[in-house]
Design a protein around this motif. Structure first.
Motif, PDB file in Angstrom:
ATOM      1  N   THR A   6       0.836  -1.204   0.000  1.00  0.00           N
ATOM      2  CA  THR A   6       0.000   0.000   0.000  1.00  0.00           C
ATOM      3  C   THR A   6       0.875   1.259   0.000  1.00  0.00           C
ATOM      4  OG1 THR A   6      -1.739  -1.229   1.124  1.00  0.00           O
ATOM      5  CG2 THR A   6      -1.875   1.166   1.240  1.00  0.00           C
ATOM      6  N   THR A  29       2.154   1.554  -3.537  1.00  0.00           N
ATOM      7  CA  THR A  29       1.083   1.989  -4.441  1.00  0.00           C
ATOM      8  C   THR A  29       0.826   3.490  -4.307  1.00  0.00           C
ATOM      9  OG1 THR A  29       0.020  -0.176  -4.178  1.00  0.00           O
ATOM     10  CG2 THR A  29      -1.320   1.572  -5.140  1.00  0.00           C
ATOM     11  N   SER A  30       0.676   3.952  -3.067  1.00  0.00           N
ATOM     12  CA  SER A  30       0.319   5.367  -2.866  1.00  0.00           C
ATOM     13  C   SER A  30       1.449   6.294  -3.295  1.00  0.00           C
ATOM     14  CB  SER A  30      -0.072   5.609  -1.403  1.00  0.00           C
ATOM     15  OG  SER A  30       0.988   5.235  -0.548  1.00  0.00           O
ATOM     16  N   ASP A  69      -7.830   0.345  -4.821  1.00  0.00           N
ATOM     17  CA  ASP A  69      -7.731  -0.495  -3.627  1.00  0.00           C
ATOM     18  C   ASP A  69      -8.421  -1.822  -3.916  1.00  0.00           C
ATOM     19  OD1 ASP A  69      -7.395  -1.654  -1.224  1.00  0.00           O
ATOM     20  OD2 ASP A  69      -7.975   0.099  -0.046  1.00  0.00           O
ATOM     21  N   ASP A  94      -7.553  -4.589  -2.235  1.00  0.00           N
ATOM     22  CA  ASP A  94      -7.413  -5.421  -1.041  1.00  0.00           C
ATOM     23  C   ASP A  94      -8.770  -5.390  -0.331  1.00  0.00           C
ATOM     24  OD1 ASP A  94      -6.672  -6.797   1.197  1.00  0.00           O
ATOM     25  OD2 ASP A  94      -4.844  -5.662   1.564  1.00  0.00           O
ATOM     26  N   ALA A 151      -8.716  -3.279   3.409  1.00  0.00           N
ATOM     27  CA  ALA A 151      -8.504  -2.057   2.635  1.00  0.00           C
ATOM     28  C   ALA A 151      -7.958  -0.925   3.503  1.00  0.00           C
ATOM     29  CB  ALA A 151      -9.829  -1.635   2.018  1.00  0.00           C
ATOM     30  N   ASN A 152      -6.934  -0.245   3.020  1.00  0.00           N
ATOM     31  CA  ASN A 152      -6.489   0.975   3.715  1.00  0.00           C
ATOM     32  C   ASN A 152      -5.818   1.991   2.795  1.00  0.00           C
ATOM     33  OD1 ASN A 152      -4.121  -0.388   3.352  1.00  0.00           O
ATOM     34  ND2 ASN A 152      -3.719  -0.752   5.511  1.00  0.00           N
ATOM     35  N   LEU A 153      -5.958   1.806   1.477  1.00  0.00           N
ATOM     36  CA  LEU A 153      -5.318   2.744   0.550  1.00  0.00           C
ATOM     37  C   LEU A 153      -5.895   4.152   0.695  1.00  0.00           C
ATOM     38  CD1 LEU A 153      -3.225   3.031  -1.750  1.00  0.00           C
ATOM     39  CD2 LEU A 153      -5.060   2.497  -3.367  1.00  0.00           C
ATOM     40  N   SER A 154      -7.226   4.247   0.855  1.00  0.00           N
ATOM     41  CA  SER A 154      -7.803   5.603   0.953  1.00  0.00           C
ATOM     42  C   SER A 154      -7.370   6.290   2.249  1.00  0.00           C
ATOM     43  CB  SER A 154      -9.318   5.581   0.811  1.00  0.00           C
ATOM     44  OG  SER A 154      -9.876   4.561   1.555  1.00  0.00           O
ATOM     45  N   THR A 213     -17.732   2.811  -3.195  1.00  0.00           N
ATOM     46  CA  THR A 213     -16.436   2.120  -3.235  1.00  0.00           C
ATOM     47  C   THR A 213     -16.460   1.008  -4.273  1.00  0.00           C
ATOM     48  OG1 THR A 213     -17.087   0.413  -1.664  1.00  0.00           O
ATOM     49  CG2 THR A 213     -16.176   2.465  -0.729  1.00  0.00           C
ATOM     50  N   PRO A 230     -11.536   3.784  -3.969  1.00  0.00           N
ATOM     51  CA  PRO A 230     -11.398   3.263  -2.607  1.00  0.00           C
ATOM     52  C   PRO A 230     -12.155   1.954  -2.416  1.00  0.00           C
ATOM     53  CG  PRO A 230     -13.030   5.009  -2.643  1.00  0.00           C
ATOM     54  CD  PRO A 230     -12.561   4.847  -4.069  1.00  0.00           C
ATOM     55  N   ASP A 267      -3.467  -2.083  -5.838  1.00  0.00           N
ATOM     56  CA  ASP A 267      -2.981  -2.458  -4.501  1.00  0.00           C
ATOM     57  C   ASP A 267      -3.632  -3.791  -4.127  1.00  0.00           C
ATOM     58  OD1 ASP A 267      -1.858  -2.434  -1.997  1.00  0.00           O
ATOM     59  OD2 ASP A 267      -3.242  -0.931  -1.170  1.00  0.00           O
TER      60      ASP A 267
END
Ligand code: ADP
Ligand code: MG
Length: 246
Positions: free
Chosen positions: A17, A20-21, A38, A40, A44-47, A58, A86, A119
């Motif tokens: 992540t 990716t970011s 995202d 995953d 999920a925690n990309l956002s 989402t 997200p 991600d």
């Protein structure tokens, strides 16, 4: 046509992540139109790390047929040229969304963006496979530790067999321990090109906490410079191998 790149690894917590970011923002800084996805679906925690905390729609809603893809695409005004899809974090959305629908949603994004960064979850379970197979190229992420390298290698082999062009790997969190596997040994073992070394850098973790990835949070930090170098390397090599393969 844009590039579809799966960011993958064997274990969780290696830095997918984070890569990716930061890569998304670094590519955006280079003038590329980027979308980070995202994929995953259960963790999920990309956002969160990209500072988007008020997303109504989402990827889960798109997978469950409750929303259109366009409504799940957010532009991020703080980061030039960067967009984000997200994912939901609540279980009610997770159980309604079938991960096997991911490739159908993600692949067409290459018609609109220069880079689609996916991600992915760790490992080789169905949710991870569906996310990873949404890409045409793969960027593997590992830490300088033997079991982590072995697991990421396994995933790389599976992705190659599945027809993805494995671009190479990122050695993340280098310099944390005196027992770190040196980059040249990691590269020999992985049997794929080493595309970048990201040092262990507390500015990276600080950026994560602030919701501003380090390339923007502290552009002069060693970790930020390493991500800019990685972005330049990706621009140089992405698309070349897949042209030969397909
Ligand atoms: P993954 O997505 O593979 O599970 P994350 O990107 O969420 O892993 O990273 C896990 C944690 O490690 C995060 O808190 C992140 O800030 C931290 N981290 C990742 N890379 C580095 C680094 N190079 N230096 C310091 N902390 C890092
Ligand atoms: Mg992650």
């Amino acid at each position: 046509m844009g590039k579809l790149i799966s960011i993958a690894s064997g274990k969780g917590g290696t830095g997918k992540t984070t890569v990716t970011s930061n890569l998304a923002i670094a590519l955006g800084k280079l003038g590329k139109q980027v979308i980070a996805v995202d994929a995953d679906l259960t963790m999920a925690n990309l956002s969160l790390v990209m500072g988007l905390d008020d997303a109504d729609v989402t990827i889960h809603d798109v997978l469950s047929g409750d929303a259109n893809l366009d409504d799940a695409i957010y532009s991020l005004p703080n980061f030039d040229n960067v967009h984000l899809i997200p994912a939901a974090v609540d279980w009610e959305h997770v159980i309604k969304a079938d991960p096997r629908g991911l490739p159908e949603i993600i692949k067409p994004l290459k018609e609109k963006f220069d880079y689609v960064l996916i991600d992915c979850p760790a490992g080789l379970q169905i949710d991870a496979m569906s996310a990873m197979l949404s890409g045409e190229e793969a960027l593997m992420v590992t830490n300088p530790e033997i079991s982590c390298i072995a697991d990421t290698m396994k995933v790389g082999i599976v992705l190659k067999k599945a027809g993805l062009a494995v671009l190479g790997f990122v050695l993340n969190r280098y310099g944390r321990s005196i027992n770190d596997i040196p980059p040249e040994i990691a590269e020999d073992t992985m049997e794929m090109p080493l595309l970048g070394i990201i040092p262990e850098d507390r500015a990276i973790r600080e950026g994560t906490l602030e919701g501003i990835p380090v390339v923007l949070y502290k552009p002069d930090a060693e970790g930020a410079k390493a991500f800019m170098d990685l972005a330049n390397e990706i621009v140089r090599i992405s698309g070349v191998k897949s042209k030969v393969m397909y």
